[in-house]
Design a protein around this motif. Structure first.
Motif, mmCIF file in Angstrom:
data_model
loop_
_atom_site.group_PDB
_atom_site.id
_atom_site.type_symbol
_atom_site.label_atom_id
_atom_site.label_comp_id
_atom_site.label_asym_id
_atom_site.label_seq_id
_atom_site.Cartn_x
_atom_site.Cartn_y
_atom_site.Cartn_z
ATOM 1 N N PHE A 67 40.160 29.124 1.821
ATOM 2 C CA PHE A 67 39.528 30.253 1.142
ATOM 3 C C PHE A 67 40.344 31.505 1.405
ATOM 4 C CE2 PHE A 67 35.902 33.496 1.364
ATOM 5 C CZ PHE A 67 35.862 33.669 -0.007
ATOM 6 N N ILE A 68 40.610 32.265 0.352
ATOM 7 C CA ILE A 68 41.340 33.536 0.456
ATOM 8 C C ILE A 68 40.524 34.607 -0.245
ATOM 9 C CG2 ILE A 68 43.455 34.796 -0.108
ATOM 10 C CD1 ILE A 68 44.921 32.144 -0.163
ATOM 11 N N SER A 69 40.477 35.798 0.343
ATOM 12 C CA SER A 69 39.681 36.871 -0.242
ATOM 13 C C SER A 69 40.302 38.217 0.075
ATOM 14 C CB SER A 69 38.246 36.817 0.294
ATOM 15 O OG SER A 69 37.485 37.898 -0.179
ATOM 16 N N ASN A 70 40.021 39.194 -0.799
ATOM 17 C CA ASN A 70 40.408 40.571 -0.516
ATOM 18 C C ASN A 70 39.359 41.291 0.325
ATOM 19 O OD1 ASN A 70 42.863 40.503 -1.910
ATOM 20 N ND2 ASN A 70 41.862 40.857 -3.864
ATOM 21 N N ASN A 71 38.222 40.633 0.545
ATOM 22 C CA ASN A 71 37.224 41.198 1.449
ATOM 23 C C ASN A 71 37.763 41.169 2.875
ATOM 24 O OD1 ASN A 71 34.610 41.669 -0.127
ATOM 25 N ND2 ASN A 71 35.139 39.578 -0.747
ATOM 26 N N ASN A 72 37.422 42.183 3.622
ATOM 27 C CA ASN A 72 37.846 42.233 5.023
ATOM 28 C C ASN A 72 36.766 41.578 5.878
ATOM 29 O OD1 ASN A 72 39.167 42.774 7.386
ATOM 30 N ND2 ASN A 72 38.557 44.920 7.475
ATOM 31 N N TYR A 73 36.870 40.261 6.052
ATOM 32 C CA TYR A 73 35.913 39.537 6.878
ATOM 33 C C TYR A 73 36.265 39.716 8.352
ATOM 34 C CZ TYR A 73 34.514 37.121 2.581
ATOM 35 O OH TYR A 73 34.066 36.829 1.322
ATOM 36 N N THR A 74 35.219 39.820 9.180
ATOM 37 C CA THR A 74 35.440 40.057 10.605
ATOM 38 C C THR A 74 34.864 38.962 11.498
ATOM 39 O OG1 THR A 74 33.433 41.406 10.684
ATOM 40 C CG2 THR A 74 35.517 42.562 10.304
ATOM 41 N N LYS A 75 33.842 38.230 11.015
ATOM 42 C CA LYS A 75 33.214 37.190 11.822
ATOM 43 C C LYS A 75 32.851 35.998 10.945
ATOM 44 C CE LYS A 75 31.364 40.386 15.264
ATOM 45 N NZ LYS A 75 32.385 39.986 16.255
ATOM 46 N N LEU A 109 30.124 34.426 6.353
ATOM 47 C CA LEU A 109 31.216 35.359 6.625
ATOM 48 C C LEU A 109 30.698 36.790 6.604
ATOM 49 C CD1 LEU A 109 33.859 33.678 4.303
ATOM 50 C CD2 LEU A 109 33.870 33.652 6.798
ATOM 51 N N ALA A 110 30.992 37.529 7.671
ATOM 52 C CA ALA A 110 30.575 38.925 7.773
ATOM 53 C C ALA A 110 31.714 39.834 7.338
ATOM 54 C CB ALA A 110 30.163 39.251 9.201
ATOM 55 N N ASN A 128 46.625 42.874 3.813
ATOM 56 C CA ASN A 128 45.198 43.193 3.726
ATOM 57 C C ASN A 128 44.382 42.149 2.974
ATOM 58 O OD1 ASN A 128 45.517 45.648 5.131
ATOM 59 N ND2 ASN A 128 46.184 46.677 3.262
ATOM 60 N N ALA A 129 44.660 40.903 3.216
ATOM 61 C CA ALA A 129 43.847 39.814 2.682
ATOM 62 C C ALA A 129 43.318 38.994 3.854
ATOM 63 C CB ALA A 129 44.660 38.943 1.729
ATOM 64 N N THR A 130 42.236 38.263 3.616
ATOM 65 C CA THR A 130 41.623 37.438 4.643
ATOM 66 C C THR A 130 41.597 35.993 4.183
ATOM 67 O OG1 THR A 130 40.175 39.314 5.115
ATOM 68 C CG2 THR A 130 39.625 37.248 6.168
ATOM 69 N N ALA A 131 41.756 35.064 5.102
ATOM 70 C CA ALA A 131 41.748 33.646 4.751
ATOM 71 C C ALA A 131 40.967 32.850 5.793
ATOM 72 C CB ALA A 131 43.178 33.107 4.654
ATOM 73 N N VAL A 132 40.418 31.737 5.332
ATOM 74 C CA VAL A 132 39.777 30.774 6.224
ATOM 75 C C VAL A 132 40.574 29.480 6.158
ATOM 76 C CG1 VAL A 132 37.726 29.395 6.697
ATOM 77 C CG2 VAL A 132 37.484 31.773 5.935
ATOM 78 N N CYS A 133 41.014 28.999 7.311
ATOM 79 C CA CYS A 133 41.677 27.698 7.398
ATOM 80 C C CYS A 133 40.857 26.790 8.301
ATOM 81 C CB CYS A 133 43.103 27.843 7.942
ATOM 82 S SG CYS A 133 44.312 28.366 6.699
ATOM 83 N N HIS A 169 28.469 36.939 3.334
ATOM 84 C CA HIS A 169 28.757 36.035 2.224
ATOM 85 C C HIS A 169 28.446 34.604 2.670
ATOM 86 C CE1 HIS A 169 31.684 38.787 -0.223
ATOM 87 N NE2 HIS A 169 30.422 39.201 -0.225
ATOM 88 N N LYS A 170 27.732 33.918 1.800
ATOM 89 C CA LYS A 170 27.324 32.533 2.045
ATOM 90 C C LYS A 170 28.196 31.651 1.166
ATOM 91 C CE LYS A 170 22.860 30.219 1.510
ATOM 92 N NZ LYS A 170 21.458 30.554 1.243
#
Length: 661
Positions: free
Chosen positions: A385-393, A412-413, A314-319, A420-421
C-alpha cells in the motif's frame, strides 16, 4: 443589506475558488486506489477527557482483562474499558524535585508493563529515570508502591527521547538512553531472572528503535527469538543516498552472553539485516521505518510483520513480511564483508549455554553482524500500500467474515487525527473508511482491543474509542452493505450489522449480485428497499424559483468510490464536488431549466437515485424597490445600496438547498 450583496457576489463569482478550498482535504470522487470509500460522520463511540492536556501518554492493555492503564504526567490511571470511568488513580510525581537539573520537574510515565506479578511503571522523574512496582488498593489506600528502582536504561530522561520496552516470561527488555543527552542507546535485557545482556557499541549507528517482539515456538522454545525493528544512520554518505536505513535484528531468548574472557554480558546471537520496502527493480525505497505491528500466528513462520515506512518524497507505504522470510535471511545469507569459511556453529545460532560458544563464532558476531542479503516483503516488487497521507501508526486486526475466511484489517493513523480502515484481501488494498477523531491534535498513542473490536486512540486532550463494527454506516440497502467490503459487517433481514454466519457479503470484490432482487425474497432476507429505505417521495424536494436567478442543487455523497451525475431533460452532467456534497449550478434560470433533477450515483454494478429536485417557475411582480438610501453612492467603490427582491429570493433558495450559511 450590504452584507448580503457581498455574499451574493462571492457565491456567484468566486465559486471555483471556494470549490478548490473545499476539496483540499477531501477524497476525489470515483478514485478508488488511495481514497477511503466512506467518510464516517459519527465521530467516536466513547472515551475519556483529561483534566489537563498531556504531552505524552502510554497505554497498557491485556485482551483478557476489563481495564486499561494509561500513563500521563505524574499519574497512572486504571480505566474501565466499557465506560472509561476511573477505577484507580496512582499519583506518581517526580521525587527529589530540588535535584532537577533543567526543564520542568515532571514525571512523565513512559513504560507500563506487567512484570513479576505486578504493574511495573517507569517515568522520566525530573530527568532522573525511576521505576516502581504498583499494586492495587490495599487497606483502603488508593495505591501502594512496593518497591522503586533506578530506571536509567529503561525509561528515557525526557519523553521526547527514543525508547521501547518488552516483557518476556519474567524478563524485561528495553532500549533507552544511558545519558541525559539521549546518547548510548542500545537494546538490553535489563531485569528479570536471566543475565543482564547488552549490545556491542559498534553494531548500530545512531539508532531509532521502533518495536521489539517475542515470537513463540511452542515446539522449540530454546530457539525462540526476540526481533528488534529500528532505523539507523546510513554509513553511505553519498548526497543521493537516504540518510536512514531500516533494519530488523534478532537475539536468542536463551542468550546469556559470552564467557568471562570474551563478550561477557554481550549478546552472542545478535544479527541484523536490511528491511526493504519499495521498488527494487527501480532502486526506489521507503527507507524510514515509522511503526511496526506484529500479528502472531499459530505457526511461528506465518507470523506477519506489518511495517509502516516513509520516504524522502513525502509518501507513506506499508510493506508486509513474515518471520519465516526474515529467518530465511538470517539462516542462509552470507555475512556482509566476510569472505572466509563460516565457523560452526553458525553465528547467531541459539544454544542453551552461550558462554560455551567457540571464540570464532562469537568473534564473527562481533565483527560481521550484518547479513549481505536484504529482507524483501511478501509482495516483493512493490509495497502492499502506498499513500500520500502521512501515516504515523499502524495496528492490524483479524476478522472472520461470513464466508468463514479470515481477513486482515489495517488501521492506519494519520498526522491529522484520522483513522483509515484498510482491507487486505489479496494483493490490492481497499480503503473501507476514514474516521476523523480530532481536528486540532495528532494521535499520540494507539491500542487495538481486538476482543471488543474497538480501537483506542490517545490525543493530548482525550482518549477516543473507534467502534470497528460501524455497520450502521452501510444500512441503506443490501447493495451498500456489500459494496463496503467490510468483514466486520454483513447483510441480514435486520439490515447491515455485525457479521453472523449466513450473512450476505462479498469481501473479495464487492459485487452486489449476491443481494436478493427488489421484489423477491431469498432465504428469508428482505432488501432494504422493502424495509427501511427512503421512498421516492422522501428523496424529493420541491422548489419554486423565479426566472433569471442562479440556483444550486446539492446531494450528499454516500461513497467516494461512486461516480455521481445529475440527470435532467434526458441529459446528464457531472457533479461539482464540494466536501461531502455534489453540486449542480444553474447559472440563470430559464424556461428549459425547470422540471425534475435527479442526483444519481453509480458504483460497480449498483446505481441509485440519491436526491430528486422538482423546480417550478415562481411568478411574481416587483412593483416597488425599497432602499436604505435616498441618494445614490458617489463613486463605484461603494457597494450597492440596495438589493432587488428577486436577489433575495435567489439567495434564500441557494442557502436553503446548499446549506452553506
Amino acid at each position: 443589506m450590504k452584507r448580503f450583496v457581498l455574499i451574493y457576489i462571492w457565491f456567484a463569482g468566486d465559486f471555483q475558488l471556494v470549490l478548490s478550498i473545499g476539496l483540499k482535504d477531501t477524497p476525489i470522487l470515483g478514485s478508488k486506489n488511495n481514497n477511503p470509500r466512506l467518510l464516517s460522520k459519527d465521530i467516536v463511540s466513547g472515551g475519556f477527557v483529561y483534566n489537563v492536556s498531556q504531552n505524552h501518554s502510554v497505554f497498557f492493555y491485556q485482551k483478557d482483562y476489563e481495564e486499561m492503564y494509561v500513563g500521563g504526567t505524574n499519574f497512572v490511571l486504571k480505566l474501565d474499558m466499557d465506560d472509561y470511568h476511573i477505577i484507580e488513580k496512582y499519583p506518581l510525581e517526580a521525587t527529589g524535585r530540588q535535584q532537577c537539573q533543567e526543564g520542568p520537574c515532571e514525571n512523565v510515565i513512559t513504560v507500563i508493563e506487567k512484570f513479576q506479578d505486578s504493574l511495573f511503571v517507569c517515568g522520566t522523574n525530573g530527568n532522573r529515570p525511576q521505576c516502581w512496582k504498583l499494586f492495587s488498593s490495599v487497606n483502603n489506600q488508593s495505591y501502594e508502591i512496593v518497591e522503586s528502582y533506578e530506571g536509567t536504561g529503561i525509561s528515557p530522561f525526557a519523553y521526547t527521547q527514543n525508547y521501547l520496552s518488552l516483557t518476556v516470561e519474567g524478563d524485561l527488555y528495553s532500549a533507552a538512553p544511558l545519558d541525559m543527552d539521549g546518547s548510548l542507546l542500545q537494546f538490553r535485557r535489563k531485569a528479570g531472572s536471566r543475565t543482564h545482556v547488552w549490545m556491542y557499541d559498534n553494531w548500530v549507528s545512531e539508532p531509532t528503535f521502533i518495536s521489539a517482539s517475542w515470537v513463540r515456538r511452542v515446539r522449540d522454545p530454546d530457539n525462540e527469538k526476540i526481533y528488534i525493528f529500528f532505523r539507523e544512520k546510513n554509513s553511505d554518505h553519498n548526497p543521493e543516498a537516504d540518510p536512514w536505513i531500516s533494519r530488523v535484528a534478532r537475539v536468542c531468548k536463551v542468550d546469556e552472553g559470552g564467557s568471562k574472557r570474551f563478550f561477557q554480558n554481550i549478546w552472542t546471537s545478535f544479527l541484523k539485516a536490511r528491511l526493504v520496502c519499495g521498488f527494487p527493480e527501480e532502486s526506489l525505497y521507503f527507507n524510514r521505518l515509522q511503526d511496526i505491528y506484529v500479528m502472531h500466528a499459530e505457526d511461528w513462520q506465518d507470523t506477519r510483520v506489518y511495517g509502516l515506512f516513509t520516504s524522502s518524497w513525502n509518501a507513506t507505504a506499508v510493506c508486509i513480511y513474515t518471520v519465516g522470510m526474515i529467518e530465511e535471511i538470517f539462516q542462509n545469507s552470507t555475512f556482509k564483508g566476510y569472505d572466509k569459511d563460516i565457523p560452526t556453529p553458525r553465528p547467531g545460532t541459539c544454544v542453551k549455554n552461550s558462554r560455551s560458544l567457540p571464540l570464532a563464532t562469537v568473534t564473527m558476531v562481533k565483527d560481521y553482524p550484518e547479513m549481505t542479503d536484504w529482507v524483501h516483503s511478501v509482495h516483493n516488487t512493490a509495497p502492499f500500500f502506498i499513500s500520500n497521507n502521512n501515516y504515523t501508526k499502524i495496528s492490524v486486526d483479524q476478522v472472520q467474515a461470513a464466508d468463514q475466511n479470515m481477513y486482515n484489517i489495517l488501521l492506519l493513523a494519520t498526522d491529522s487525527g484520522k483513522i483509515h480502515k484498510v482491507l487486505e484481501a489479496g494483493s490490492e488494498p481497499f480503503i473501507i473508511s476514514e474516521t476523523q477523531l480530532s481536528s486540532n491534535s495528532t494521535i499520540r498513542s494507539m491500542k487495538l482491543d481486538s476482543k471488543r473490536k474497538k480501537l483506542v486512540v490517545g490525543f493530548s486532550e482525550k482518549i477516543s474509542t473507534v467502534d470497528l463494527q460501524r455497520c450502521q454506516e452501510y444500512n441503506k440497502s443490501c447493495q451498500e452493505c456489500v459494496l463496503a467490503r467490510d468483514p466486520y459487517c454483513a447483510w441480514t433481514e435486520s439490515g447491515c450489522g455485525p457479521t453472523v454466519a449466513g450473512g450476505i457479503q462479498n469481501i473479495k470484490d464487492g459485487e452486489t449480485s449476491v443481494c436478493p432482487s427488489t421484489e423477491e425474497k431469498r432465504q428469508g432476507y428482505r432488501t432494504k428497499r422493502e424495509t427501511v429505505s427512503a421512498s421516492p417521495a422522501d428523496l424529493r424536494t420541491d422548489h419554486s424559483v423565479p426566472l433569471g436567478v442562479p440556483f444550486y442543487l446539492s446531494c450528499p455523497i454516500d461513497s467516494y468510490h461512486a461516480v455521481y451525475t445529475w440527470e435532467h431533460g434526458g441529459q446528464s452532467s457531472p457533479c461539482l464536488q464540494m466536501r461531502s456534497n455534489c453540486l449542480h449550478l444553474i447559472p440563470s434560470m430559464e424556461q428549459e431549466s425547470y422540471g425534475s433533477y435527479k442526483c444519481v450515483s453509480k458504483e460497480k454494478d449498483y446505481m441509485k437515485v440519491v436526491k430528486i429536485y422538482q423546480l417550478a417557475e415562481q411568478k411574481m411582480v416587483v412593483t416597488k424597490i425599497i432602499t436604505e438610501r435616498t441618494e445614490p453612492p458617489r463613486d463605484r467603490n461603494h457597494a450597492p445600496a440596495f438589493v432587488p427582491l428577486i436577489v433575495w429570493i435567489a439567495l434564500g433558495q441557494a442557502v436553503a438547498v446548499f446549506g452553506m450559511f
